[in-house]
Design a protein around this motif. Structure first.
Motif, PDB file in Angstrom:
ATOM      1  N   ARG A 129       0.824  -1.198   0.000  1.00  0.00           N
ATOM      2  CA  ARG A 129       0.000   0.000   0.000  1.00  0.00           C
ATOM      3  C   ARG A 129       0.865   1.257   0.000  1.00  0.00           C
ATOM      4  O   ARG A 129       1.971   1.284   0.540  1.00  0.00           O
ATOM      5  N   TRP A 131       0.087   5.777   0.148  1.00  0.00           N
ATOM      6  CA  TRP A 131      -0.829   6.911   0.200  1.00  0.00           C
ATOM      7  C   TRP A 131      -0.023   8.174  -0.045  1.00  0.00           C
ATOM      8  O   TRP A 131       1.151   8.256   0.333  1.00  0.00           O
ATOM      9  N   THR A 141      -4.566   6.909  -2.885  1.00  0.00           N
ATOM     10  CA  THR A 141      -3.920   5.668  -2.515  1.00  0.00           C
ATOM     11  C   THR A 141      -3.825   4.782  -3.743  1.00  0.00           C
ATOM     12  O   THR A 141      -4.657   4.873  -4.652  1.00  0.00           O
ATOM     13  N   CYS A 151      -8.740   9.426  -1.896  1.00  0.00           N
ATOM     14  CA  CYS A 151      -9.073   9.114  -0.506  1.00  0.00           C
ATOM     15  C   CYS A 151     -10.048  10.159   0.022  1.00  0.00           C
ATOM     16  O   CYS A 151      -9.856  11.361  -0.203  1.00  0.00           O
ATOM     17  N   GLU A 205      -8.853   7.225   4.519  1.00  0.00           N
ATOM     18  CA  GLU A 205      -9.652   6.376   3.625  1.00  0.00           C
ATOM     19  C   GLU A 205     -11.116   6.297   4.033  1.00  0.00           C
ATOM     20  O   GLU A 205     -11.933   5.768   3.290  1.00  0.00           O
TER      21      GLU A 205
END
Length: 268
Positions: A129, A131, A141, A151, A205
């Motif tokens: 992941r 961001w 993201t 997001c 998120e």
């Protein structure tokens, strides 16, 4: 809102931050779960690994070539340079997880201009992941700039319906806010200790509504703050001042922020 020229400049800085994160991911993943990982203890009794130092050194080397006029502040090295532009680095946020083989850790990279976080990249390669955000450019993201989705924080409007994430209850006890924090935990719909950077990215998120820690350093917060705020949330210190320059962090979807401050502020 920044003008078009400022946004263009931040786009270049954001691209650079992604390149820095790519290099950091390669180094950190090569040392994650390594049998010969070298771990020492810093004066504050927190662990530091050879991966922490290698990641920060690599980022500093690239910045010295790509942004030689910018200052750099990192968790493991000495501050360098001076001026309104300052890169803030946490090479591995969640070192204790890294040492134990828990995949919840990330490299945090931020650019601050005049003490305001304007670019942030949070890269968690063991989770697959990443961001990122830039002031006026929104939060996203995904695995890369070309594979991204926006997001957005949640619309939860009552603390009683909120999901809360934190790090350790002991931190609140040491800060003299143990009872207030336990009362908050009892008030919310759900509480989980996702911990470290992940608590705040879940706020961005919309999966979590509240996240807070009473004692953090600038390198822990700079990248997180711009991601949360660009996702529509609020990120303040314990006294409600916006940004990552205080002693700790309260993050929320924005709608719950005043209530969060009210519940935890009385002990301060």
């Amino acid at each position: 809102m920044p003008d078009s020229r400022a946004l263009a400049s931040l786009t270049d800085d954001l691209r650079l931050a992604h390149l820095l994160a790519d290099d950091a991911d390669s180094i950190s993943m090569s040392r994650f779960k390594a049998l010969d990982l070298h771990v020492t203890t810093k004066p504050d009794l927190t662990p530091v690994t050879d991966a922490d130092t290698a990641v920060e050194e690599a980022i500093r080397r690239t910045l010295s070539r790509a942004r030689p006029r910018d200052a750099v502040h990192g968790e493991e090295g000495q501050d360098t340079g001076w001026g309104p532009r300052r890169w803030v680095i946490d090479p591995i946020d969640g070192t204790k997880n890294f040492v134990r083989g828990v995949p919840v850790w990330a490299t945090l990279i931020s650019l601050m201009i005049n003490d305001e976080s304007v670019v942030g990249v949070v890269s968690a390669p063991a989770l697959g992941r990443r961001w990122w955000a830039s002031t006026g450019g929104g939060a996203y993201t995904g695995k890369s700039l070309m594979q991204a989705k926006p997001c957005h924080v949640s619309d939860v409007a009552a603390v009683e319906d909120a999901s809360l994430s934190y790090s350790e209850i002991a931190e609140w006890v040491e800060a003299g806010q143990g009872q207030e924090f336990v009362d908050l935990m009892r008030s919310v719909w759900r509480s989980r200790a996702y911990g470290d950077f992940w608590s705040y990215m879940l706020v961005a998120e919309g999966a979590v509504d509240l996240a807070c820690e009473p004692e953090l350093a600038l390198h822990d917060m700079a990248a997180l703050s711009v991601v949360v705020t660009e996702a529509g949330g609020a990120f303040t210190d314990l006294d409600g001042r916006p940004g990552p320059n205080g002693a700790g962090a309260y993050a929320s979807n924005g709608r719950l922020h005043e209530d969060l401050l009210r519940r935890l502020r009385p002990a301060r």
